[in-house]
Design a protein around this motif. Structure first.
Motif, PDB file in Angstrom:
ATOM      1  N   LEU A  16       0.847  -1.107   0.100  1.00  0.00           N
ATOM      2  CA  LEU A  16       0.234   0.049  -0.032  1.00  0.00           C
ATOM      3  C   LEU A  16       0.725   1.127  -0.066  1.00  0.00           C
ATOM      4  N   ALA A  17       1.866   1.109   0.836  1.00  0.00           N
ATOM      5  CA  ALA A  17       2.546   2.453   0.851  1.00  0.00           C
ATOM      6  C   ALA A  17       3.602   2.686  -0.330  1.00  0.00           C
ATOM      7  N   GLY A  18       3.985   1.490  -1.069  1.00  0.00           N
ATOM      8  CA  GLY A  18       4.572   1.660  -2.444  1.00  0.00           C
ATOM      9  C   GLY A  18       3.666   2.033  -3.389  1.00  0.00           C
ATOM     10  N   ASN A  19       2.479   1.705  -3.607  1.00  0.00           N
ATOM     11  CA  ASN A  19       1.718   2.290  -4.493  1.00  0.00           C
ATOM     12  C   ASN A  19       1.158   3.677  -4.198  1.00  0.00           C
ATOM     13  N   SER A  20       1.090   4.040  -3.178  1.00  0.00           N
ATOM     14  CA  SER A  20       0.587   5.222  -2.767  1.00  0.00           C
ATOM     15  C   SER A  20       1.682   6.318  -3.039  1.00  0.00           C
ATOM     16  N   GLU A 201      -0.416   5.375   6.059  1.00  0.00           N
ATOM     17  CA  GLU A 201      -0.216   6.888   5.880  1.00  0.00           C
ATOM     18  C   GLU A 201       0.913   7.246   6.725  1.00  0.00           C
ATOM     19  N   THR A 202       1.204   6.953   7.912  1.00  0.00           N
ATOM     20  CA  THR A 202       2.458   7.658   8.874  1.00  0.00           C
ATOM     21  C   THR A 202       3.725   7.122   8.368  1.00  0.00           C
ATOM     22  N   GLN A 203       3.833   5.935   7.762  1.00  0.00           N
ATOM     23  CA  GLN A 203       5.207   5.961   7.407  1.00  0.00           C
ATOM     24  C   GLN A 203       5.452   6.729   6.033  1.00  0.00           C
ATOM     25  N   ILE A 204       4.561   6.657   5.245  1.00  0.00           N
ATOM     26  CA  ILE A 204       4.541   7.483   3.923  1.00  0.00           C
ATOM     27  C   ILE A 204       4.960   9.006   4.133  1.00  0.00           C
ATOM     28  N   TRP A 205       4.272   9.492   5.132  1.00  0.00           N
ATOM     29  CA  TRP A 205       4.622  10.988   5.578  1.00  0.00           C
ATOM     30  C   TRP A 205       5.932  11.025   6.208  1.00  0.00           C
ATOM     31  N   LEU A 206       6.223  10.169   7.114  1.00  0.00           N
ATOM     32  CA  LEU A 206       7.672  10.381   7.672  1.00  0.00           C
ATOM     33  C   LEU A 206       8.634  10.085   6.620  1.00  0.00           C
ATOM     34  N   ALA A 207       8.526   9.273   5.355  1.00  0.00           N
ATOM     35  CA  ALA A 207       9.382   9.258   4.320  1.00  0.00           C
ATOM     36  C   ALA A 207       9.513  10.477   3.552  1.00  0.00           C
ATOM     37  N   ILE A 208       8.289  11.217   3.410  1.00  0.00           N
ATOM     38  CA  ILE A 208       8.506  12.219   2.420  1.00  0.00           C
ATOM     39  C   ILE A 208       8.128  13.680   2.763  1.00  0.00           C
ATOM     40  N   SER A 209       7.402  13.834   3.851  1.00  0.00           N
ATOM     41  CA  SER A 209       6.836  15.150   4.135  1.00  0.00           C
ATOM     42  C   SER A 209       8.011  16.163   4.696  1.00  0.00           C
ATOM     43  N   ASN A 210       7.702  17.495   4.587  1.00  0.00           N
ATOM     44  CA  ASN A 210       8.683  18.463   5.193  1.00  0.00           C
ATOM     45  C   ASN A 210       7.719  19.208   6.458  1.00  0.00           C
ATOM     46  N   ASP A 211       6.638  18.612   6.867  1.00  0.00           N
ATOM     47  CA  ASP A 211       6.101  18.997   8.104  1.00  0.00           C
ATOM     48  C   ASP A 211       7.045  18.966   8.933  1.00  0.00           C
ATOM     49  N   PRO A 212       6.945  20.085   9.776  1.00  0.00           N
ATOM     50  CA  PRO A 212       7.983  19.914  11.022  1.00  0.00           C
ATOM     51  C   PRO A 212       7.638  19.017  11.894  1.00  0.00           C
ATOM     52  N   GLU A 213       6.541  18.244  12.192  1.00  0.00           N
ATOM     53  CA  GLU A 213       6.226  17.322  12.972  1.00  0.00           C
ATOM     54  C   GLU A 213       6.816  16.167  12.594  1.00  0.00           C
ATOM     55  N   ALA A 214       7.016  15.933  11.023  1.00  0.00           N
ATOM     56  CA  ALA A 214       7.577  14.697  10.534  1.00  0.00           C
ATOM     57  C   ALA A 214       9.217  14.978  10.571  1.00  0.00           C
ATOM     58  N   LEU A 215       9.861  15.850  10.838  1.00  0.00           N
ATOM     59  CA  LEU A 215      11.199  16.337  10.797  1.00  0.00           C
ATOM     60  C   LEU A 215      11.643  16.108  12.321  1.00  0.00           C
ATOM     61  N   PHE A 221       5.398   7.159  16.330  1.00  0.00           N
ATOM     62  CA  PHE A 221       4.250   7.484  15.868  1.00  0.00           C
ATOM     63  C   PHE A 221       3.087   6.327  15.649  1.00  0.00           C
ATOM     64  N   HIS A 222       1.846   6.852  16.082  1.00  0.00           N
ATOM     65  CA  HIS A 222       0.542   6.454  15.519  1.00  0.00           C
ATOM     66  C   HIS A 222      -0.456   7.289  14.887  1.00  0.00           C
ATOM     67  N   HIS A 223      -0.785   7.054  13.764  1.00  0.00           N
ATOM     68  CA  HIS A 223      -1.577   8.087  12.896  1.00  0.00           C
ATOM     69  C   HIS A 223      -0.978   9.310  12.835  1.00  0.00           C
ATOM     70  N   LYS A 224       0.213   9.563  12.488  1.00  0.00           N
ATOM     71  CA  LYS A 224       0.986  10.763  12.377  1.00  0.00           C
ATOM     72  C   LYS A 224       1.058  11.802  13.645  1.00  0.00           C
ATOM     73  N   GLU A 225       0.731  10.968  14.915  1.00  0.00           N
ATOM     74  CA  GLU A 225       1.093  11.579  16.073  1.00  0.00           C
ATOM     75  C   GLU A 225       2.061  10.854  16.977  1.00  0.00           C
ATOM     76  N   GLN A 226       3.009  11.733  17.781  1.00  0.00           N
ATOM     77  CA  GLN A 226       3.780  10.933  18.604  1.00  0.00           C
ATOM     78  C   GLN A 226       3.084  10.382  19.820  1.00  0.00           C
ATOM     79  N   ARG A 227       3.604   9.270  20.044  1.00  0.00           N
ATOM     80  CA  ARG A 227       2.993   8.478  21.174  1.00  0.00           C
ATOM     81  C   ARG A 227       4.092   8.111  21.977  1.00  0.00           C
TER      82      ARG A 227
END
Ligand SMILES: NC(=O)c1ccc[n+]([C@@H]2O[C@H](COP(=O)([O-])OP(=O)(O)OC[C@H]3O[C@@H](n4cnc5c(N)ncnc54)[C@H](OP(=O)(O)O)[C@@H]3O)[C@@H](O)[C@H]2O)c1
Length: 250
Positions: A16-20, A201-215, A221-227
């Motif tokens: 799924l991550a690859g396809n997305s 979604e979270t692994q995709i986001w961590l791999a590519i996003s420049n959101d400060p929360e991902a850097l 993380f769970h669902h783009k939030e630090q746990r």
């Protein structure tokens, strides 16, 4: 456009991550156990995506996967997704290792050390790591009566410990771990209650996003939030002990 390598990506969360990522216009290199399963995955994707091939339950093939991937790299991000939930204690690899330990723990460690260092690295952990135990006298459950739920939980704690180890030792790389939730893949089973797409979604986001929360680095993380994660993973001494064991057996 980023270039991302994803292990264990013929089905489930890795697929799924690859396809997305492909749909978002990134370049991906995927990984299959065999040429046959790579061909089947390519058919599902509908594109001639590059695959590296290898059964990562054995050291030779983990190293071969690293060599093939390096030839197609370097990568901006690596997603250490490959994992199994092995119920059978008798499954031992030709290196004499418990298969679940080889696939879930040794593989991401060896690949991390052999692949050209990326900008970002993501480990697939699990909420089950919370009940993981750090046991370096019997890390592979060879001396105790096999308890696959506990052995899996331990392996996912070790993935988190590797995350923190590499985050600490590789200052130029963002290294983080993800709990994707309990999602309906082959591993999760049809009755799994969480949302499948959200699980990727979270692994995709961590791999590519420049959101400060991902850097960030060394986070869980769970669902783009630090746990909050199991504090056993925070001990640098525990991390170093795990890594020296992995170096020894590899
Ligand atoms: N699903 C969940 O609810 C859940 C929850 C928490 C964490 N996770 C984690 O998320 C990750 C992905 O899980 P998933 O649910 O997507 O699993 P999955 O549907 O079972 O897919 C696993 C992938 O890994 C590959 N693989 C397994 N053993 C391999 C080996 N020895 N050599 C090469 N490839 C191998 C599989 O290929 P084959 O088809 O050839 O076996 C498949 O492509 C795992 O690390 C898992 O621990 C999952």
């Amino acid at each position: 456009m980023k270039k991302i390598f994803i292990t264990g990506s013929t089905t489930g969360l890795g697929f799924l991550a690859g396809n997305s990522l492909l749909e978002k216009g990134h370049q991906v290199v995927l990984h299959a156990r065999s040429e046959k399963s790579a061909q089947e995955a390519k058919k599902k994707i509908g594109k001639d995506v590059p695959f590296v091939i290898g059964d990562v339950s054995t050291l030779d093939e983990i190293k071969s996967v690293a060599k093939q991937a390096n030839a197609l790299g370097p990568f901006d991000a690596i997603i250490h997704n490959v994992g199994i939930y092995e119920t059978n204690a008798e499954v031992v690899t030709r290196d004499g290792l418990r298969t679940m330990f080889a696939v879930n723990v040794l593989t991401p460690f060896v690949l991390s050390t052999l692949l050209a260092r990326p900008e970002r690295m993501v480990f697939l952990s699990s909420g089950m790591h919370q009940s993981g135990e750090f046991n370096m006298t019997d890390p592979q459950w060879e001396k105790r009566l096999w308890n696959y739920t506990q052995a899996y939980s331990d392996s996912k704690l070790y993935d988190l410990m590797l995350t923190k180890y590499f985050a600490r030792n590789w200052p130029g790389t963002y290294v983080n771990a993800v709990d994707p939730g309990w999602v309906p893949t082959r591993m999760g089973g049809a009755g799994a209650p969480d949302n499948l797409m959200k699980g990727a979604e979270t692994q995709i986001w961590l791999a590519i996003s420049n959101d400060p929360e991902a850097l960030v680095t060394g986070k869980y993380f769970h669902h783009k939030e630090q746990r909050k994660s199991n504090s056993l993973a925070d001990s640098e001494r525990n991390q170093d002990e795990l890594v020296s064991y992995l170096r020894k057996i590899s």
